[in-house]
Design an enzyme around this catalytic site. Structure first.
Site, mmCIF file in Angstrom:
data_model
loop_
_atom_site.group_PDB
_atom_site.id
_atom_site.type_symbol
_atom_site.label_atom_id
_atom_site.label_comp_id
_atom_site.label_asym_id
_atom_site.label_seq_id
_atom_site.Cartn_x
_atom_site.Cartn_y
_atom_site.Cartn_z
ATOM 1 N N HIS A 266 0.832 -1.205 0.000
ATOM 2 C CA HIS A 266 0.000 0.000 0.000
ATOM 3 C C HIS A 266 0.869 1.259 0.000
ATOM 4 C CE1 HIS A 266 -3.501 -2.461 0.801
ATOM 5 N NE2 HIS A 266 -2.899 -3.004 1.839
ATOM 6 N N ALA A 267 0.355 2.304 -0.617
ATOM 7 C CA ALA A 267 1.014 3.603 -0.544
ATOM 8 C C ALA A 267 0.990 4.104 0.900
ATOM 9 C CB ALA A 267 0.323 4.601 -1.466
#
Length: 553
Positions: free
Chosen positions: A200-201
């Site tokens: 995930h960012a």
């Protein structure tokens, strides 16, 4: 970030580099500061003291590009604003790679940077293992095709009267997309083989792992009108259908809360209330009940050719009004709610963001509402480079935009039900994908509403919906239209998603679903373990399908 007196290539882990330092100043100390590009608008962090004529070493994280500053200061502060350039001896943005060894010399006239040992390529194991996996899958598909051809040849003289009867075809692309989302979710939850870029960012932005949950929840919305249409055709009273919707929602929520205790324990004072299944529960409850209560009892077929072309929109006009009202409420709360000590409309992660000016403002209005209603001990905590406090990415305010997200999936399902011709479906799906993609990108790149999974921002809804529509269209063409692909190995797992998700959450640390060898410092071993976990659950899905066992609520 690890500071040590000596480091070399043998002491490094993947995504780490060794930086050897030499301070050649006579009688002048210096300090090394570091800033990861993953930490937007953050200050530099002090990581190493460089005494005069010393040669220490420091281990640098190479997962994201970073910037280094060497500072001449007698009493240095722990965090240095990027805007503050006083007493800076040199500043550089070196290209560091994993297992690389570098040297930074601090000299009276500046700094000199050299590569002592070249880095290794970070994605070798990824390409090798997935290449082997693709070859194996192609081999199995070829064997299956040969088997079916042999069976067809042996049975060519047999006649089955049942084949002459019309059979209602299941749209296999839905199961394919849902299965791909489920298996990828298991892969990401298992650590993505150590590849952070597949997860995930940190805050704003979009990585592969950020596409899994929204695609899954969007597909759930697409299946709502199909499931309810079957019950209505069987003349099931709407009150009974509504009761079933509420029952499924309550069970999903309770299962989600129970899963939160699998790893953290069932301490009631700190149990996490919200989560993935809880968001499924609430959004399903709102969207399904809204669709059921507002749908026309006697649908009237459009007489005008123009109306027939947009009948999917006319069928959902009341529901669209409710959903747009929900989006409006979300926007008002996000941009107008007065959060104590925070700027109105703040969408940042708090902590070190913006030089720590809004340290306790993680998530802005979304975080504030969760801290007031749910209380901090019941929130998800995940330490990031921002060093911010507890924040729940599946919190209350994000449920509103997630509800709109599910509804957009429902609209795609209405398109599938309203238009039987595959060309009509594909044209509308791609047209909506283009519209949503343009809106989402415009909101993100103008920085009005950045794409953010943790906030489940409106731009995130539009961009991921555009992706889901494009993915569904591609799968639909390949699997259901031209029959070039049967959806394997994703389609069968997509028919039992609840079993796979709950099962892998419960068996996360149990052999044979999880194993380790030594300290698992090899990226190849970590990737192999993650692929093994996904493969094992895929086999379980196929076995359950063979037994005709499907776990639903």
């Amino acid at each position: 970030m690890d500071s040590s007196e000596v480091c070399d290539q043998d002491s490094l882990r993947f995504d780490e580099a060794c930086l050897r330092l030499r301070n050649e100043h006579e009688g002048q100390d210096a300090w090394l500061y570091w800033l990861s590009f993953d930490c937007a608008a953050c200050p530099y962090t002090r990581i190493k003291h460089l005494a005069a004529n010393s040669s220490p070493s420091v281990t640098i994280d190479t997962l994201r590009p970073s910037s280094l500053r060497v500072l001449d200061a007698e009493d240095p502060i722990e965090y240095l604003s990027a805007k503050n350039t006083s007493n800076v001896i040199c500043e550089l943005t070196p290209s560091l790679g994993q297992f690389g060894v570098y040297e930074l010399s601090i000299q009276p006239e500046g700094c000199d940077f050299r590569v002592l040992t070249p880095p290794t390529y970070a994605y070798t194991e990824l390409f090798v293992i997935f290449g082997v996996l693709i070859v194996v899958l192609l081999g199995l598909s070829s064997l299956k095709l040969l088997w079916h051809l042999c069976r067809k040849k042996c049975a060519k003289h047999q006649v089955d009267d049942a084949t002459n009867q019309p059979v209602k075809r299941r749209v296999k692309a839905i199961d394919t997309v849902r299965g791909a989302s489920t298996l990828l979710m298991i892969f990401v939850n298992d650590g993505s083989g150590g590849y952070k870029i597949l997860e995930h960012a940190t805050w704003n932005g979009l990585l592969l792992g950020d596409l899994v949950f929204p695609c899954f929840i969007w597909i759930m919305g697409m299946c709502i009108p199909v499931a309810l249409a079957g019950q209505i055709k069987r003349m099931t009273p709407r009150v009974v259908i509504l009761r079933g919707i509420i029952k499924r929602s309550v069970l999903l929520f309770l299962i989600g809360v129970s899963l939160n205790t699998a790893a953290a324990g069932a301490q009631l004072e700190t149990i996490r209330i919200f989560g993935v299944l809880q968001r499924f529960s609430l959004t399903y409850l709102i969207v399904a009940s809204t669709y059921l209560c507002l749908m026309s009892k006697r649908p009237v077929k459009s007489q005008s050719p123009m109306q027939r072309e947009v009948q999917d929109i006319f069928m959902l006009l009341p529901q669209w009004c409710v959903m747009l009202a929900i989006v409006a409420v979300h926007c008002v709360l996000t941009f107008c709610l007065d959060v104590p000590g925070c700027p109105t409309g703040y969408l940042g992660p708090g902590g070190l963001h913006d030089d720590g000016k809004h340290y306790d403002c993680a998530g802005g209005a979304a975080g504030y509402i969760d801290r007031i209603v749910l209380k901090e001990p019941h929130l998800h905590y995940s330490a990031t480079v921002y060093n911010s406090g507890p924040y729940d990415p599946e919190g209350i305010l994000g449920t509103l935009t997630s509800t709109f997200h599910v509804f957009l999936g429902l609209h795609a399902g209405i398109i599938m039900m309203s238009y039987k011709d595959w060309k009509a479906r594909v044209i509308r799906w791609l047209a909506w994908a283009a519209v949503f993609g343009c809106i989402g990108c415009a909101l993100h790149f103008t920085n009005v509403i950045p794409v953010n999974k943790s906030l489940w921002s409106l731009s995130f809804v539009f961009v991921t919906t555009s992706f889901s529509l494009a993915l569904l269209t591609a799968c639909y063409l390949l699997v259901d239209v031209v029959n070039l692909w049967n959806g394997g190995p994703f389609r069968i797992p997509g028919m039992n998603p609840l079993l796979l998700y709950v099962g892998h959450m419960l068996c996360y640390q149990i052999f044979p679903f999880h194993w380790s060898i030594g300290n698992m410092e090899s990226r190849g071993l970590r990737l192999l373990e993650s692929v093994w976990c996904v493969g094992l659950w895929t086999v379980i899905a196929y076995v359950m399908h063979r037994l005709r066992v499907y776990i639903t609520l």
